[in-house]
Design an enzyme around this catalytic site. Structure first.
Site, PDB file in Angstrom:
ATOM      1  N   LYS A 109      33.424  39.406  35.506  1.00  0.00           N
ATOM      2  CA  LYS A 109      32.868  40.020  36.712  1.00  0.00           C
ATOM      3  C   LYS A 109      34.014  40.397  37.638  1.00  0.00           C
ATOM      4  O   LYS A 109      34.619  39.546  38.290  1.00  0.00           O
ATOM      5  CB  LYS A 109      31.922  39.067  37.435  1.00  0.00           C
ATOM      6  CG  LYS A 109      31.143  39.809  38.512  1.00  0.00           C
ATOM      7  CD  LYS A 109      30.992  39.054  39.805  1.00  0.00           C
ATOM      8  CE  LYS A 109      32.173  39.057  40.716  1.00  0.00           C
ATOM      9  NZ  LYS A 109      32.386  40.308  41.470  1.00  0.00           N
ATOM     10  N   GLY A 168      40.686  33.856  43.746  1.00  0.00           N
ATOM     11  CA  GLY A 168      40.275  34.481  45.000  1.00  0.00           C
ATOM     12  C   GLY A 168      40.562  33.567  46.163  1.00  0.00           C
ATOM     13  O   GLY A 168      41.494  32.756  46.110  1.00  0.00           O
ATOM     14  N   SER A 169      39.746  33.682  47.199  1.00  0.00           N
ATOM     15  CA  SER A 169      40.005  32.911  48.415  1.00  0.00           C
ATOM     16  C   SER A 169      39.595  31.455  48.221  1.00  0.00           C
ATOM     17  O   SER A 169      38.727  31.138  47.404  1.00  0.00           O
ATOM     18  CB  SER A 169      39.233  33.520  49.574  1.00  0.00           C
ATOM     19  OG  SER A 169      37.844  33.460  49.309  1.00  0.00           O
ATOM     20  N   THR A 170      40.201  30.584  48.997  1.00  0.00           N
ATOM     21  CA  THR A 170      39.888  29.161  48.902  1.00  0.00           C
ATOM     22  C   THR A 170      38.436  28.896  49.294  1.00  0.00           C
ATOM     23  O   THR A 170      37.755  28.084  48.658  1.00  0.00           O
ATOM     24  CB  THR A 170      40.869  28.357  49.770  1.00  0.00           C
ATOM     25  OG1 THR A 170      42.167  28.463  49.165  1.00  0.00           O
ATOM     26  CG2 THR A 170      40.498  26.891  49.851  1.00  0.00           C
ATOM     27  N   GLY A 176      36.294  29.891  46.436  1.00  0.00           N
ATOM     28  CA  GLY A 176      36.581  28.963  45.337  1.00  0.00           C
ATOM     29  C   GLY A 176      35.850  27.640  45.505  1.00  0.00           C
ATOM     30  O   GLY A 176      35.320  27.064  44.548  1.00  0.00           O
ATOM     31  N   GLU A 200      42.153  29.422  40.910  1.00  0.00           N
ATOM     32  CA  GLU A 200      43.478  29.811  41.404  1.00  0.00           C
ATOM     33  C   GLU A 200      43.241  30.431  42.763  1.00  0.00           C
ATOM     34  O   GLU A 200      42.701  31.530  42.855  1.00  0.00           O
ATOM     35  CB  GLU A 200      44.116  30.780  40.408  1.00  0.00           C
ATOM     36  CG  GLU A 200      45.628  30.735  40.440  1.00  0.00           C
ATOM     37  CD  GLU A 200      46.191  31.761  41.372  1.00  0.00           C
ATOM     38  OE1 GLU A 200      46.254  31.469  42.583  1.00  0.00           O
ATOM     39  OE2 GLU A 200      46.553  32.843  40.902  1.00  0.00           O
ATOM     40  N   CYS A 223      48.898  36.094  45.925  1.00  0.00           N
ATOM     41  CA  CYS A 223      48.641  34.660  46.177  1.00  0.00           C
ATOM     42  C   CYS A 223      49.954  33.905  46.364  1.00  0.00           C
ATOM     43  O   CYS A 223      50.023  32.955  47.129  1.00  0.00           O
ATOM     44  CB  CYS A 223      47.805  34.058  45.064  1.00  0.00           C
ATOM     45  SG  CYS A 223      48.487  34.285  43.428  1.00  0.00           S
ATOM     46  N   GLU A 241      45.869  31.854  55.106  1.00  0.00           N
ATOM     47  CA  GLU A 241      46.330  32.906  54.203  1.00  0.00           C
ATOM     48  C   GLU A 241      45.903  34.247  54.794  1.00  0.00           C
ATOM     49  O   GLU A 241      44.708  34.531  54.901  1.00  0.00           O
ATOM     50  CB  GLU A 241      45.723  32.729  52.807  1.00  0.00           C
ATOM     51  CG  GLU A 241      46.211  33.796  51.850  1.00  0.00           C
ATOM     52  CD  GLU A 241      45.679  33.634  50.438  1.00  0.00           C
ATOM     53  OE1 GLU A 241      44.456  33.648  50.252  1.00  0.00           O
ATOM     54  OE2 GLU A 241      46.508  33.513  49.518  1.00  0.00           O
TER      55      GLU A 241
END
Ligand code: NAI
Ligand code: MG
Length: 499
Positions: A184, A239-241, A244, A261, A295, A395
């Site tokens: 996806k 992707g973003s924390t 995630g 990650e 990242c 970030e």
């Protein structure tokens, strides 16, 4: 290539080896971030489309139509994907550049790196990636060994910053492990995933082994379904924390393996004895490459106070020569941000930084003029940033560098570790004692010494803390997609316990 980039093209989902519309029949548009012009219309996948793809992948897994193919042949098929990517490099470079806003040379890097992942993991299909081990020193009448088996269906959820590279970084080890895949892609970059599916179609992989389902927000209906569906065994996400964390939670009820990650706020320490030219060069690449949407960006620069002024003078001078422009213009070094949302987010952090009292010493603005129709923000540098500022903690994912100055190595290490993240870190020095202390004391999954961003399919990558769980690349990556089965086998007659 069959699908040349065109605003009027409609793209479908790739499910069970066939091109299908979303069951709702709906589509969404994606625009080129450098121009704001549409690049195509994509099938808007929903939960039931995810269910169809998962069913196709699960059927392929149960039938062992992929993982029972002998290793040598599976290796050749995976190398076929690498070859296909290289054969189509010009078209793919154009597509990556158009959908992600990358200067052409760097879009090409995305394609070449993706091909290299398929080459590398194709090799592991025949060796350490799939080999279990024999276990000695049990009773002499027992023979024990381990088998590595594919975990099942792998749900792969990718971001937009390296669309083809990250899809390959996850799909290649998943396939090498014998999993079937539902990919996806991010809604900003659906096209490269669709082009990748063409390779699997062309190479006649068994139907259902590789599927692509595109979707768009709010949230991600297909991504969410990959997390909740009982027949998905692994979710691999970049992707973003925040997202995630939601992915991990959504995977809990069905007890999936997760590989995440996530974000970073990686410190580069430049010590008093560093080669300053090299350290400036690496930091410019580290923070401005891909417009900071990386990242592993070297977003926090920690400078020893003795060299800080000389270092920054050179840094600003080199930065002032960087060329921000359209990705298709020869000589462009910095392209646009991925979207209006991302541009607004980056600009809002620049405002936050000013309010927090950091010193904006360079840039800080949207680049307009004839770039006005795209989402361009120029290189931006904040000096005198403290760790208690959001500027140093969040970030940002844009071309925004924060600079802090330190007096002692103890202070540098404390400040390097003053973050919830732990993806990467680095040091520039000629002193081996300094190197040794950084290697031991900085908490990060990757340490660069007198270098930044160099990585290869062979080098495991992943984070400590809020930067994620699991490792990508290297043989370690395959473990995320494998189950381990231990076999303990009796040799010779059994001495009865209950005669
Ligand atoms: P995101 O983390 O929300 O999206 C990444 C992927 O997850 C996309 O494919 C998205 O469709 C999918 N997704 C979204 N919600 C989901 C859910 N509930 N379940 C399953 N999948 C879901 O990132 P987004 O919104 O594109 O960007 C926001 C920020 O995230 C950026 O500004 C940046 O700071 C950070 N980011 C970090 C990346 C990294 O590599 N560290 C990559 C991309 C974004
Ligand atoms: Mg999001």
């Amino acid at each position: 290539m069959t699908s040349m980039l065109s605003a009027v093209n409609d793209y479908k989902l790739f499910i069970g080896g066939e091109w299908q519309d979303a069951s709702s029949g709906e589509r969404f548009e994606r625009e080129n971030p450098a121009t704001g012009e549409p690049i195509g219309r994509f099938a808007r996948g929903e939960e039931d489309d995810a269910d169809r793809a998962i069913a196709a992948a699960h059927a392929a897994y149960l039938a062992r139509s992929w993982w029972d193919i002998p290793g040598a042949q599976r290796q050749q098929m995976m190398r076929g994907v690498a070859d296909w990517l290289r054969e189509h490099i010009d078209d793919l470079t154009t597509i990556v550049s158009a959908e992600a806003g990358k200067p052409l040379a760097w879009a090409q890097f995305d394609v070449l790196f993706a091909a290299d992942y398929f080459d590398y993991f194709s090799g592991l299909v025949r060796d350490v990636g799939v080999a279990g081990r024999t276990i000695p020193s049990l009773r002499p009448d027992l023979f024990a060994y381990t088998l590595k088996e594919p975990a099942g269906v792998a749900g792969i959820i990718t971001p937009w910053n390296f669309p083809l590279l990250i899809a390959a970084q996850k799909a290649a080890p998943a396939l090498a492990a014998g999993c079937s895949v539902v990919l996806k892609p991010a809604p900003q970059t659906p096209l490269t995933a669709i082009e990748l599916a063409r390779a699997f179609e062309k190479l006649e992989f068994p139907p259902g082994v590789f599927n692509v389902v595109t979707d768009t927000g709010p949230g991600s209906p297909v991504g969410a379904r990959l997390c909740s569906h009982p027949n998905v065994a692994v979710v691999s996400f970049t992707g973003s924390t925040g997202t995630g964390s939601r992915v991990m939670e959504a995977c809990a009820p069905t007890m999936k393996k997760v590989a995440l990650e996530l974000g970073g706020k990686s410190p580069m320490i430049v010590h008093s004895d560093a080669d300053l030219e090299a350290a400036v060069d690496a930091a410019i690449f580290g923070i401005f490459f891909n417009t900071g949407q990386v990242c592993n960006a070297s977003s926090r620069l920690l400078l020893h106070e003795d060299i800080a002024d000389a270092y920054l003078e050179r840094f600003v001078e080199v930065t002032s020569r960087l060329r921000v422009g359209r990705p298709t213009d020869a000589g462009t070094q910095i392209g646009p941000l991925i979207s209006r949302d991302q541009m607004d987010r980056v600009l809002s952090y620049i405002e936050i930084g000013k309010q927090e009292g950091a010193d904006l010493i360079y840039g800080g603005e949207r680049v307009a003029g004839d770039l006005e129709s795209g989402y361009f923000v120029g290189p931006t540098i904040f000096d005198n940033v403290r760790e208690d500022m959001r500027l140093a903690q969040d970030e940002i994912f844009g071309p925004v560098l924060t600079v802090g100055r330190y007096a002692t190595l103890d202070e540098a290490i404390t400040r390097a570790n003053a973050t919830v993240f732990g993806l990467a870190a680095g040091v520039f020095t000629r002193d081996l004692e300094v190197v040794d202390r950084i290697n031991r004391e900085v908490r990060a999954g990757m340490i660069w010494v007198n270098e930044w961003l160099a990585m290869f399919p062979e080098t495991p990558h992943g984070g400590y803390g809020m930067s994620g769980v699991g490792r990508e690349m290297g043989p370690e990556a395959m473990q995320e997609f494998q189950e381990n089965k231990t076999v303990i086998q009796k040799t010779g007659p059994r001495e009865l316990m209950f005669p």
